[in-house]
Design a protein around this motif. Sequence first.
Motif, PDB file in Angstrom:
ATOM      1  N   LYS A 290       0.839  -1.237   0.000  1.00 62.62           N
ATOM      2  CA  LYS A 290      -0.129   0.175  -0.095  1.00 62.62           C
ATOM      3  C   LYS A 290       0.947   1.244  -0.054  1.00 62.62           C
ATOM      4  O   LYS A 290       0.504   2.081  -0.444  1.00 62.62           O
ATOM      5  CB  LYS A 290      -0.923  -0.064   1.236  1.00 62.62           C
ATOM      6  CG  LYS A 290      -1.936  -1.012   1.370  1.00 62.62           C
ATOM      7  CD  LYS A 290      -3.190  -0.472   1.508  1.00 62.62           C
ATOM      8  CE  LYS A 290      -4.447  -1.230   0.991  1.00 62.62           C
ATOM      9  NZ  LYS A 290      -5.363  -1.874   0.733  1.00 62.62           N
TER      10      LYS A 290
ATOM     11  N   THR B  94       2.413   1.975  -3.280  1.00 62.16           N
ATOM     12  CA  THR B  94       1.413   2.264  -4.084  1.00 62.16           C
ATOM     13  C   THR B  94       1.029   3.556  -4.053  1.00 62.16           C
ATOM     14  O   THR B  94       1.097   4.691  -5.008  1.00 62.16           O
ATOM     15  CB  THR B  94       0.255   1.361  -4.103  1.00 62.16           C
ATOM     16  OG1 THR B  94       0.462   0.131  -4.223  1.00 62.16           O
ATOM     17  CG2 THR B  94      -0.969   1.928  -5.044  1.00 62.16           C
ATOM     18  N   LYS B  95       0.934   4.133  -2.825  1.00 59.15           N
ATOM     19  CA  LYS B  95       0.724   5.742  -2.537  1.00 59.15           C
ATOM     20  C   LYS B  95       1.580   6.407  -3.209  1.00 59.15           C
ATOM     21  O   LYS B  95       1.436   7.432  -3.640  1.00 59.15           O
ATOM     22  CB  LYS B  95       0.334   5.619  -1.117  1.00 59.15           C
ATOM     23  CG  LYS B  95      -0.128   7.130  -0.835  1.00 59.15           C
ATOM     24  CD  LYS B  95      -0.747   7.337   0.446  1.00 59.15           C
ATOM     25  CE  LYS B  95      -1.503   8.545   0.880  1.00 59.15           C
ATOM     26  NZ  LYS B  95      -0.855   9.613   0.198  1.00 59.15           N
ATOM     27  N   ARG B  96       2.977   6.013  -2.736  1.00 59.59           N
ATOM     28  CA  ARG B  96       3.971   6.919  -2.759  1.00 59.59           C
ATOM     29  C   ARG B  96       4.021   7.096  -4.734  1.00 59.59           C
ATOM     30  O   ARG B  96       4.257   8.119  -4.926  1.00 59.59           O
ATOM     31  CB  ARG B  96       5.336   6.221  -2.718  1.00 59.59           C
ATOM     32  CG  ARG B  96       6.425   7.211  -2.430  1.00 59.59           C
ATOM     33  CD  ARG B  96       7.383   6.416  -1.450  1.00 59.59           C
ATOM     34  NE  ARG B  96       8.196   5.151  -2.262  1.00 59.59           N
ATOM     35  CZ  ARG B  96       9.380   5.383  -2.745  1.00 59.59           C
ATOM     36  NH1 ARG B  96       9.848   6.568  -2.847  1.00 59.59           N
ATOM     37  NH2 ARG B  96       9.991   4.572  -3.160  1.00 59.59           N
TER      38      ARG B  96
ATOM     39  N   LEU C 105       1.389   6.786  -6.601  1.00 54.48           N
ATOM     40  CA  LEU C 105       0.204   7.492  -7.104  1.00 54.48           C
ATOM     41  C   LEU C 105       0.451   8.964  -6.586  1.00 54.48           C
ATOM     42  O   LEU C 105      -0.128   9.897  -7.410  1.00 54.48           O
ATOM     43  CB  LEU C 105      -1.042   7.110  -6.403  1.00 54.48           C
ATOM     44  CG  LEU C 105      -2.011   6.184  -7.089  1.00 54.48           C
ATOM     45  CD1 LEU C 105      -1.419   5.793  -8.365  1.00 54.48           C
ATOM     46  CD2 LEU C 105      -2.713   5.128  -6.139  1.00 54.48           C
ATOM     47  N   ASP C 106       0.827   9.212  -5.711  1.00 52.96           N
ATOM     48  CA  ASP C 106       1.234  10.685  -5.174  1.00 52.96           C
ATOM     49  C   ASP C 106       2.149  11.790  -6.067  1.00 52.96           C
ATOM     50  O   ASP C 106       1.739  12.521  -6.521  1.00 52.96           O
ATOM     51  CB  ASP C 106       1.638  10.770  -3.839  1.00 52.96           C
ATOM     52  CG  ASP C 106       0.745  10.584  -2.748  1.00 52.96           C
ATOM     53  OD1 ASP C 106      -0.380  10.479  -2.896  1.00 52.96           O
ATOM     54  OD2 ASP C 106       1.313  10.195  -1.456  1.00 52.96           O
ATOM     55  N   TYR C 107       3.282  10.729  -6.507  1.00 51.35           N
ATOM     56  CA  TYR C 107       3.972  11.403  -7.171  1.00 51.35           C
ATOM     57  C   TYR C 107       3.350  11.810  -8.867  1.00 51.35           C
ATOM     58  O   TYR C 107       3.489  12.780  -9.312  1.00 51.35           O
ATOM     59  CB  TYR C 107       5.287  10.601  -7.556  1.00 51.35           C
ATOM     60  CG  TYR C 107       6.500  10.979  -8.366  1.00 51.35           C
ATOM     61  CD1 TYR C 107       6.980  12.338  -7.902  1.00 51.35           C
ATOM     62  CD2 TYR C 107       6.876  10.774  -9.485  1.00 51.35           C
ATOM     63  CE1 TYR C 107       7.864  13.059  -8.625  1.00 51.35           C
ATOM     64  CE2 TYR C 107       7.868  11.326 -10.152  1.00 51.35           C
ATOM     65  CZ  TYR C 107       8.497  12.649  -9.739  1.00 51.35           C
ATOM     66  OH  TYR C 107       9.411  13.005 -10.438  1.00 51.35           O
TER      67      TYR C 107
ATOM     68  N   GLU D   1       0.347  12.088  -9.400  1.00 53.21           N
ATOM     69  CA  GLU D   1      -0.389  13.317  -9.306  1.00 53.21           C
ATOM     70  C   GLU D   1       0.392  14.493  -9.375  1.00 53.21           C
ATOM     71  O   GLU D   1      -0.043  15.702 -10.010  1.00 53.21           O
ATOM     72  CB  GLU D   1      -1.396  12.795  -7.880  1.00 53.21           C
ATOM     73  CG  GLU D   1      -2.025  14.295  -7.372  1.00 53.21           C
ATOM     74  CD  GLU D   1      -3.461  14.198  -8.052  1.00 53.21           C
ATOM     75  OE1 GLU D   1      -4.373  14.385  -7.212  1.00 53.21           O
ATOM     76  OE2 GLU D   1      -3.496  14.098  -9.323  1.00 53.21           O
ATOM     77  N   GLU D   2       1.252  14.530  -8.492  1.00 55.74           N
ATOM     78  CA  GLU D   2       2.199  15.614  -8.287  1.00 55.74           C
ATOM     79  C   GLU D   2       2.721  16.383  -9.682  1.00 55.74           C
ATOM     80  O   GLU D   2       2.524  17.448  -9.963  1.00 55.74           O
ATOM     81  CB  GLU D   2       3.314  15.590  -7.435  1.00 55.74           C
ATOM     82  CG  GLU D   2       4.218  16.657  -7.251  1.00 55.74           C
ATOM     83  CD  GLU D   2       5.469  16.182  -6.505  1.00 55.74           C
ATOM     84  OE1 GLU D   2       5.404  15.167  -5.719  1.00 55.74           O
ATOM     85  OE2 GLU D   2       6.552  16.647  -6.634  1.00 55.74           O
TER      86      GLU D   2
END
Lengths: 329, 329
Positions: free
Chosen positions: A32, A35-37, A39-41, A43-44
Amino acid sequence: MSISEIAKHLNVSKSTVSLVINGKAEKSRISKVLTKRVLDYIEEIGYKPNALAKSLATGKSRTIGLIVENIGDSFFGPIALYIEEYLRKYEYQVLYSSTMGNNKLAAEIIQTMIDKQVDGLILAPTDHIEKEVKRIVDSNTPIVLFDRKILGIDANYVGTNNYEASTTAIQHLLEQGYRNIGMVTINSQQPQMQDRLQAYLTTLDQHSLKPHVCLTSFSEKKEHGWKEIREWLDKNTHLDALYFSTNYLCVMGIKALQNLQNERQLAFITFDDHEIFELVQPPVSCIRQPLEKIAKSIVHMLVTQLTAKEKCIAEDIIPSELQIRKSSL
Amino acid sequence: MSISEIAKHLNVSKSTVSLVINGKAEKSRISKVLTKRVLDYIEEIGYKPNALAKSLATGKSRTIGLIVENIGDSFFGPIALYIEEYLRKYEYQVLYSSTMGNNKLAAEIIQTMIDKQVDGLILAPTDHIEKEVKRIVDSNTPIVLFDRKILGIDANYVGTNNYEASTTAIQHLLEQGYRNIGMVTINSQQPQMQDRLQAYLTTLDQHSLKPHVCLTSFSEKKEHGWKEIREWLDKNTHLDALYFSTNYLCVMGIKALQNLQNERQLAFITFDDHEIFELVQPPVSCIRQPLEKIAKSIVHMLVTQLTAKEKCIAEDIIPSELQIRKSSL
DNA sequence: TTGAAAGCGCTAACAC
DNA sequence: GTGTTAGCGCTTTCAA
């Protein structure tokens, strides 16, 4: 910004990023937190995947080719709109082209679309396009034909009940008491035009009435086609009603009727509705094809092909409805 | 069949085949005999290059995105046809979409097209699409706006002289002796609509006449919009002439006029021509945008961008012409 | 004159 | 859980 740059920046591998992007993180048991890392990037930096590269890798372009006679026309335009809207629900986009009835151009367009790896094709065939269509069908590229059927080729087809609907229209004119019914059509071998013509001939024959057909040449559609109709009308002064095989002929016919030598009144009815037919005087009776239903059926048939394992050929004949306005009363 | 299979079969390298295919054999001094051998084989097996792979490698897709409000409409449909035809001359194909005036959808469509690596974009902007357009412009993707300008964004634009043409139309009504001229338009901030409205207001003011505006809501376009107009007409019984800001409003207006309580006759004129306007009674006077010229200019502007080294912004205002028929006499 | 090889950006089977 | 690797089909540089 590409997937490998993201991977590099994040110190993970391309495939990890790819899996996350495509929502397969869970399935591939990616943590998780990672995955979040990712996704965040993403997005960024506002990363957007290159659909071309994706298509090349997957063999799917999520693009459908739509080939009609004339996108600016009151039949194909609206139907193109519906097709586009339905296809969007399945996340397909549309590459379109108008053939203007030119089969050489049509063949070229088909090839270009195939080259661009469209996932499927929707085609309103021109005359003499059989060979090309056969090639597509044989190559197993999903294709749906509409408006015009190609006899002898086993392909998906969506159309309307040209013969029956035409018969109903002629019968309606007969019921109104008209006995000298003429028909205005184009000189074409297209099956749907032949059906409309045959319905007229047969129905008149059943009532022992004599047919009168005005065969206009398609090439004159745009310019002064109406004059051709007017001349024909001037020669056939005994006619009291007309059946037009398609809406643009009726549009020309209306113009011709407005320019007759003597002020005769003829009843008339036409195949295909038109935005304006309820606005002219008299409002025009017509046989209306249910455009939205047709579009829906086309898309459904295509998507079925696109997702099916084995190929299956279908044919959907969607009945048209008689829309009586004043011109035929 | 791919380029490497051909290479293998011919015992040459991929690059040789590629060069021959792209007509760079001479330039790369590949022997005539080898060139012919490759060409013959390609011909024999009917090889067609995969345009997707080519695009990925070259960064050029030879596809243009065309985004309009409604491809089935009598303004955008025909213009789409012309655009397609002109683009074909430069070997571009068209990916199209209709926004139906929905700016959220429009933004989505733009993104999908960009993802698919279109080489350029032709856009009839919806309201509130400024941000997205700005992004495109900033990203240096060639774009041409048409029909509606976006104020404050420095982008290529092709349009017509909305203000002047409208003024001419109103003056024409005044010359015919009408003094109680109403205007039917949609409630929109779009600059071209504002121009048409301002021209009306200003011209009336110059003649010390009182304006009467019917602001219809766009959402009702399809259904019973004409009823809204009829009600407004019933409330404004002193009007003797109307100016419609666009053709579909006029179409609704005609329907409304045909359904008035008492049989009043109003003169009218509208922006934008329509196939049917010469067929209805009375034939409709209008301000006609030269669609083909507009399309030609759009394509020319886009192709210029596509091939130019440095970017240059252009604006082309193509004058409309007054087409007087009977409705305004 | 010709060919080897890297790369366009992404996917997916498979290995670790 | 995560990374390696080999493509997808084509272009293009550079070496031979």
